[in-house]
Design a protein around this motif. Structure first.
Motif, PDB file in Angstrom:
ATOM      1  N   ASP A 307       0.609  -1.292  -0.164  1.00  0.00           N
ATOM      2  CA  ASP A 307       0.162  -0.014  -0.083  1.00  0.00           C
ATOM      3  C   ASP A 307       0.983   1.159  -0.003  1.00  0.00           C
ATOM      4  O   ASP A 307       0.397   2.253   0.357  1.00  0.00           O
ATOM      5  N   GLY A 308       2.147   1.156  -0.071  1.00  0.00           N
ATOM      6  CA  GLY A 308       2.896   2.404  -0.214  1.00  0.00           C
ATOM      7  C   GLY A 308       3.773   2.658   0.730  1.00  0.00           C
ATOM      8  O   GLY A 308       3.992   3.918   0.874  1.00  0.00           O
ATOM      9  N   MET A 309       3.272   2.420   2.153  1.00  0.00           N
ATOM     10  CA  MET A 309       3.683   2.539   3.328  1.00  0.00           C
ATOM     11  C   MET A 309       5.338   2.344   3.573  1.00  0.00           C
ATOM     12  O   MET A 309       5.859   1.217   3.079  1.00  0.00           O
ATOM     13  N   ILE A 310       5.902   3.218   4.182  1.00  0.00           N
ATOM     14  CA  ILE A 310       7.601   2.939   4.348  1.00  0.00           C
ATOM     15  C   ILE A 310       7.674   2.922   5.891  1.00  0.00           C
ATOM     16  O   ILE A 310       7.063   3.701   6.802  1.00  0.00           O
ATOM     17  N   TYR A 311       8.271   1.872   6.270  1.00  0.00           N
ATOM     18  CA  TYR A 311       8.750   1.535   7.761  1.00  0.00           C
ATOM     19  C   TYR A 311       9.976   1.433   8.000  1.00  0.00           C
ATOM     20  O   TYR A 311      10.583   0.601   6.999  1.00  0.00           O
ATOM     21  N   ALA A 312      10.636   2.034   8.889  1.00  0.00           N
ATOM     22  CA  ALA A 312      11.990   2.344   9.007  1.00  0.00           C
ATOM     23  C   ALA A 312      12.435   1.920  10.452  1.00  0.00           C
ATOM     24  O   ALA A 312      11.776   2.527  11.141  1.00  0.00           O
ATOM     25  N   THR A 313      13.458   1.135  10.786  1.00  0.00           N
ATOM     26  CA  THR A 313      13.658   0.757  12.111  1.00  0.00           C
ATOM     27  C   THR A 313      14.488   2.074  12.799  1.00  0.00           C
ATOM     28  O   THR A 313      14.900   3.117  11.824  1.00  0.00           O
ATOM     29  N   GLU A 314      14.370   2.015  14.013  1.00  0.00           N
ATOM     30  CA  GLU A 314      14.977   3.469  14.714  1.00  0.00           C
ATOM     31  C   GLU A 314      16.425   3.857  14.333  1.00  0.00           C
ATOM     32  O   GLU A 314      16.742   4.958  14.363  1.00  0.00           O
ATOM     33  N   GLY A 315      17.234   2.984  13.862  1.00  0.00           N
ATOM     34  CA  GLY A 315      18.575   3.153  13.630  1.00  0.00           C
ATOM     35  C   GLY A 315      18.657   3.577  12.013  1.00  0.00           C
ATOM     36  O   GLY A 315      19.602   4.260  11.737  1.00  0.00           O
ATOM     37  N   ALA A 316      17.711   3.191  11.340  1.00  0.00           N
ATOM     38  CA  ALA A 316      17.703   3.766   9.905  1.00  0.00           C
ATOM     39  C   ALA A 316      16.903   5.161   9.876  1.00  0.00           C
ATOM     40  O   ALA A 316      16.990   5.822   9.033  1.00  0.00           O
ATOM     41  N   ALA A 317      15.857   5.298  10.760  1.00  0.00           N
ATOM     42  CA  ALA A 317      15.010   6.429  10.438  1.00  0.00           C
ATOM     43  C   ALA A 317      15.911   7.949  10.260  1.00  0.00           C
ATOM     44  O   ALA A 317      15.370   8.577   9.668  1.00  0.00           O
ATOM     45  N   PRO A 318      16.858   8.000  11.255  1.00  0.00           N
ATOM     46  CA  PRO A 318      17.479   9.276  11.016  1.00  0.00           C
ATOM     47  C   PRO A 318      18.236   9.483   9.950  1.00  0.00           C
ATOM     48  O   PRO A 318      18.645  10.651   9.388  1.00  0.00           O
ATOM     49  N   LEU A 319      18.493   8.426   8.922  1.00  0.00           N
ATOM     50  CA  LEU A 319      19.286   8.560   7.575  1.00  0.00           C
ATOM     51  C   LEU A 319      18.343   8.829   6.600  1.00  0.00           C
ATOM     52  O   LEU A 319      18.743   8.975   5.404  1.00  0.00           O
ATOM     53  N   LEU A 320      16.998   8.486   6.719  1.00  0.00           N
ATOM     54  CA  LEU A 320      16.048   8.370   5.692  1.00  0.00           C
ATOM     55  C   LEU A 320      15.331   9.778   5.474  1.00  0.00           C
ATOM     56  O   LEU A 320      14.877  10.475   6.360  1.00  0.00           O
ATOM     57  N   THR A 321      15.493  10.136   4.155  1.00  0.00           N
ATOM     58  CA  THR A 321      15.018  11.595   3.721  1.00  0.00           C
ATOM     59  C   THR A 321      14.296  11.436   2.522  1.00  0.00           C
ATOM     60  O   THR A 321      14.055  10.287   1.822  1.00  0.00           O
ATOM     61  N   ASP A 322      13.397  12.345   2.115  1.00  0.00           N
ATOM     62  CA  ASP A 322      12.771  12.624   0.700  1.00  0.00           C
ATOM     63  C   ASP A 322      11.631  11.709   0.865  1.00  0.00           C
ATOM     64  O   ASP A 322      11.220  11.103  -0.309  1.00  0.00           O
ATOM     65  N   CYS A 323      11.009  11.420   1.931  1.00  0.00           N
ATOM     66  CA  CYS A 323       9.675  10.613   2.225  1.00  0.00           C
ATOM     67  C   CYS A 323       9.048  10.612   3.581  1.00  0.00           C
ATOM     68  O   CYS A 323       9.760  11.139   4.414  1.00  0.00           O
ATOM     69  N   THR A 324       7.881  10.027   3.513  1.00  0.00           N
ATOM     70  CA  THR A 324       7.335   9.932   4.943  1.00  0.00           C
ATOM     71  C   THR A 324       7.280   8.481   5.145  1.00  0.00           C
ATOM     72  O   THR A 324       6.945   7.671   4.334  1.00  0.00           O
ATOM     73  N   PHE A 325       7.724   8.348   6.554  1.00  0.00           N
ATOM     74  CA  PHE A 325       7.605   6.811   6.859  1.00  0.00           C
ATOM     75  C   PHE A 325       7.322   6.905   8.432  1.00  0.00           C
ATOM     76  O   PHE A 325       7.140   7.780   9.144  1.00  0.00           O
ATOM     77  N   THR A 326       7.057   5.331   8.918  1.00  0.00           N
ATOM     78  CA  THR A 326       6.867   5.154  10.348  1.00  0.00           C
ATOM     79  C   THR A 326       7.905   4.407  10.956  1.00  0.00           C
ATOM     80  O   THR A 326       8.448   3.725  10.290  1.00  0.00           O
ATOM     81  N   GLU A 327       8.312   4.995  11.892  1.00  0.00           N
ATOM     82  CA  GLU A 327       9.447   4.559  12.675  1.00  0.00           C
ATOM     83  C   GLU A 327       9.255   3.320  13.507  1.00  0.00           C
ATOM     84  O   GLU A 327       8.281   3.212  14.360  1.00  0.00           O
ATOM     85  N   LEU A 328       9.945   2.114  13.339  1.00  0.00           N
ATOM     86  CA  LEU A 328       9.788   1.174  14.077  1.00  0.00           C
ATOM     87  C   LEU A 328      10.840   1.224  15.341  1.00  0.00           C
ATOM     88  O   LEU A 328      11.933   1.344  15.326  1.00  0.00           O
ATOM     89  N   LYS A 329      10.099   1.071  16.522  1.00  0.00           N
ATOM     90  CA  LYS A 329      10.855   1.030  17.936  1.00  0.00           C
ATOM     91  C   LYS A 329      11.176  -0.332  18.373  1.00  0.00           C
ATOM     92  O   LYS A 329      10.539  -1.296  18.146  1.00  0.00           O
ATOM     93  N   ARG A 330      12.405  -0.271  19.397  1.00  0.00           N
ATOM     94  CA  ARG A 330      12.587  -1.614  19.798  1.00  0.00           C
ATOM     95  C   ARG A 330      11.799  -1.574  20.906  1.00  0.00           C
ATOM     96  O   ARG A 330      11.565  -2.894  21.522  1.00  0.00           O
TER      97      ARG A 330
END
Length: 330
Positions: A307-330
């Protein structure tokens, strides 16, 4: 098995941007391991040739379709004494299979061939054909004792899901040892960096949009030596009777994975690990893959869903740009 457009996309992203003039980088492209590879190396020009030679030599050892390779001999004869690099990678592949509970499986080659992906003669198997092939898959059918490998009858190995990551990692170590100032190696959907860019700016690696793989749905920016590997259902597929079948097979069912994911990107220090896990976590699906990440400490991940959603783990989230995403937490 990542297509050439990924290499072109990644190279284009790396070359964009403003800033101070960089020291000269030497560049080359080659086709190996079934993908277009792009090399950009800061240092002596001979390092480019040495890297190309290393990639060619590893392809000659690891290809399942080259009749003189270590892997082809093992598949043909059922046993083979392997070169050190092949034995090393095969052991890492088995370790990855154990760690992921079989989500990564180096013995799925009978299934891959049944679907026709190596030859391009595509075929949708019957249930009986799948059952027959599944009887000859599973890491338990492969034994490795030092440099000697053995396969049970009717079984075969394919390292395509991990070989490019291994090759990139070995080339990166070689470049570090031979004095490269910095490098970016783009082997299809596998990217490996050596040190930081000479101008001090971040590396920029695009994650392909599964619906339009020639463009990026997000960009990962980072510094230093890292591996970033993407596995996606858009990279290799065929269509029959209006149904699309991609090349990432579930080792449990023998069928293309259908779990709501379109791609998985892994960021890690090890290219071999990143390559194997990108496939394994795709097979797992988002929920199971997230739990696997929470129990680990040696990689980060970005998931793109149907469905086009982006999920980023919390270590990847600060590196991700040019998109909207949901951060996955430990």
């Amino acid at each position: 098995m990542k297509k050439w457009f990924a290499a072109v996309l990644l190279a284009a992203l790396v070359l964009t941007g403003c800033g101070p003039k960089q020291p000269e980088a030497h560049e080359a492209q080659l086709f190996a391991m079934d993908t277009l590879m792009s090399l950009r190396i800061w240092g002596d020009e001979v390092l480019v040739t040495q890297t190309e030679d290393t990639l060619r030599s590893l392809e000659a050892l690891l290809s399942a379709t080259s009749e003189d390779s270590d892997i082809a001999r093992l598949n043909r004869d059922g046993t083979a004494e392997l070169q050190p690099q092949t034995a090393d990678l095969l052991q890492q592949a088995l370790d990855c299979a154990t760690r992921t509970g079989g989500a990564f499986d180096p013995t799925v080659y009978p299934l891959v061939c049944l679907w026709g992906f190596p030859s391009g003669k595509y075929h949708v198997p019957t249930e009986a054909e799948l059952t027959g092939a599944l009887a000859h898959t599973g890491p338990q059918h492969l034994q490795l004792n030092g440099a000697v490998a053995a396969l049970d009858a009717g079984c075969s190995v394919d390292l395509g899901g991990i070989a490019k990551g291994y090759a990139a990692e070995r080339c990166a170590h070689q470049l570090e040892e031979t004095g490269a100032q910095a490098a970016m190696l783009s082997l299809g959907g596998n990217v490996q960096t050596v040190d930081s860019k000479p101008d001090g700016t971040a590396w920029q690696v695009g994650i392909a949009d599964p619906n339009d793989p020639s463009s990026a749905i997000a960009v990962v920016r980072f510094t230093g030596s890292k591996a970033l590997v993407t596995s996606g259902d858009y990279q290799r597929y065929f269509e029959q009777d209006g149904v699309r079948y991609h090349h990432i097979l579930d080792p449990q069912t023998g069928r293309p994975v259908q779990n709501g994911l379109r791609s998985v990107t892994i960021l890690a220090d090890s290219g071999t690990l990143a390559d194997g896990l990108s496939t394994a976590l795709f097979v797992m699906g988002l929920e199971r893959a997230t739990e696997f990440w929470r129990a680990s400490s040696d990689f980060e991940a970005v998931f793109i869903t149907e469905d086009g959603m982006i999920y980023a783990t919390e270590g990847a989230a600060p590196l991700l740009t040019d998109c909207t995403f949901t951060e996955l937490k430990r």
